[in-house]
Design an enzyme around this catalytic site. Sequence first.
Site, PDB file in Angstrom:
ATOM      1  N   ASP A 197      -1.781   6.403   6.253  1.00 56.09           N
ATOM      2  CA  ASP A 197      -2.827   5.489   5.802  1.00 56.09           C
ATOM      3  C   ASP A 197      -3.087   4.547   6.977  1.00 56.09           C
ATOM      4  OD1 ASP A 197      -4.350   3.456   4.761  1.00 56.09           O
ATOM      5  OD2 ASP A 197      -3.018   3.004   3.077  1.00 56.09           O
ATOM      6  N   TRP A 221       0.828  -1.212   0.000  1.00 57.55           N
ATOM      7  CA  TRP A 221       0.000   0.000   0.000  1.00 57.55           C
ATOM      8  C   TRP A 221       0.853   1.249   0.000  1.00 57.55           C
ATOM      9  CZ3 TRP A 221      -4.192  -1.517  -1.940  1.00 57.55           C
ATOM     10  CH2 TRP A 221      -4.679  -2.794  -1.645  1.00 57.55           C
ATOM     11  N   LYS A 241     -12.412  -2.139   7.046  1.00 57.37           N
ATOM     12  CA  LYS A 241     -11.707  -3.083   7.926  1.00 57.37           C
ATOM     13  C   LYS A 241     -12.175  -2.887   9.370  1.00 57.37           C
ATOM     14  CE  LYS A 241      -8.194  -2.740   4.538  1.00 57.37           C
ATOM     15  NZ  LYS A 241      -8.328  -4.023   3.875  1.00 57.37           N
TER      16      LYS A 241
HETATM   17  C1  PLP Z   1      -3.448  -0.320   4.390  1.00 59.72           C
HETATM   18  C2  PLP Z   1      -4.325  -0.245   3.184  1.00 59.72           C
HETATM   19  N1  PLP Z   1      -4.349   0.867   2.436  1.00 59.72           N
HETATM   20  C3  PLP Z   1      -5.119   0.982   1.347  1.00 59.72           C
HETATM   21  C4  PLP Z   1      -5.926  -0.051   0.930  1.00 59.72           C
HETATM   22  C5  PLP Z   1      -6.784   0.120  -0.291  1.00 59.72           C
HETATM   23  O1  PLP Z   1      -8.026   0.508   0.134  1.00 59.72           O
HETATM   24  P1  PLP Z   1      -9.253   0.763  -0.858  1.00 59.72           P
HETATM   25  O2  PLP Z   1      -9.622  -0.563  -1.417  1.00 59.72           O
HETATM   26  O3  PLP Z   1     -10.290   1.354   0.048  1.00 59.72           O
HETATM   27  O4  PLP Z   1      -8.809   1.727  -1.889  1.00 59.72           O
HETATM   28  C6  PLP Z   1      -5.962  -1.235   1.676  1.00 59.72           C
HETATM   29  C7  PLP Z   1      -6.825  -2.357   1.254  1.00 59.72           C
HETATM   30  O5  PLP Z   1      -6.743  -3.451   1.694  1.00 59.72           O
HETATM   31  C8  PLP Z   1      -5.130  -1.339   2.819  1.00 59.72           C
HETATM   32  O6  PLP Z   1      -5.106  -2.457   3.551  1.00 59.72           O
END
Ligand code: PLP
Length: 362
Positions: free
Chosen positions: A173, A104, A197
């Site tokens: 994030d 991520w 989550k």
């Molecule tokens: C830490 C983290 N950031 C970003 C994301 C991506 O999120 P989204 O699907 O809401 O764009 C995830 C998805 O699992 C994640 O675990």
Amino acid sequence: MNNDRIYNFNPGPAALPLNVLEEIKASFLDFAGTGMSVTEISHRSKWFDDIVNDAINRTRRLLNLSKDFHVLFLQGGASLQFSMIPMNFLSDGRSADYINTGTWSTKAIKEAEILKKSVRVIASSEDKSFSYIPKDIRTSPDAVYVHFTSNNTIKGTQWSEFPETKGVPLIADMSSDFMSKPFDPEPFGLIYAGAQKNIGPAGVCLVILRDDLLKQVPTHLPSMLKYTTFASTNSMYNTPPCFAVYTVQLVLKWLDETIGGLKNMEAINRTKAGRLYDILDTSDFYRGTAEIGSRSMMNITFRLPSEDLELKFVQEALENNIGGLKGHRSVGGCRASIYNAVTLEAVEVLTDFMKTFEKKYG
Ligand SMILES: Cc1ncc(COP(=O)(O)O)c(C=O)c1O
């Protein structure tokens, strides 16, 4: 537990508190005496205003946010934040620091680069397949912000203490550990979390933004891509994801009133994670993949002696009403995601199953 329901260890979308789901069910056809479902009421109604404002107020209270922070509900998931952050804050000639701890963070860096923004990767754990959280980080004094991922959902690592930046705003994030424990919000300029989550269903991303950063947002961006649009309209510039926001509000109410806040939530989460790590640490059969000092309280990642056994493990778990244990497709192995709504009872069912499985095949 209701026998039709599974012990859910999904990584996201993930388990929601049972009493939140029951409250949704009970009020689904007639929300608050309106004669309508909550999915049918107008986002311009007083009812929906009350939902949004309650969600904002509970976020403020749970995190102890000062008046300097705005709480926003955006769409586009956490992934859109990877682009919006550099678009809104990185003007020409300025640069931001990024710390790379996995998929991520890598994506966040990539989006900033696509926009041709100046990004410095000041630390990374890629050398050991992202199995640890880097230490002794030196941030750049002229950085506009320092971006990091507080919990790495795929690799099962988590920051226990946040990077020290000497006044440069942190941007995090927090998608996979938001509201799982208390923290000091003061060093943060922006925090974002896809809801699916720890705080609700997919479809909404909660953003906490400090006012001094908001004031830096340029006017020339498209309306839907700048934070000022949502800050000046209480997140209702256009139709918000009403049902997702409503569910977030109920989850925050549960955290606040049933759990009793983030300190209590952390204690429960520590107990749950401890039970699983105890198994990994006392067995030659299961092997944790994250370095011990970097382990996540939310996503417990582990391997079994062979891929065949991992497959069998996931399958037999499902036959025992335990779901969601397959590791991310990019890394394989197994993963138990134990977000806030996963109960200690569910974790105990899983640990019992793990012991039985080891006896059978170990
Ligand atoms: C830490 C983290 N950031 C970003 C994301 C991506 O999120 P989204 O699907 O809401 O764009 C995830 C998805 O699992 C994640 O675990």
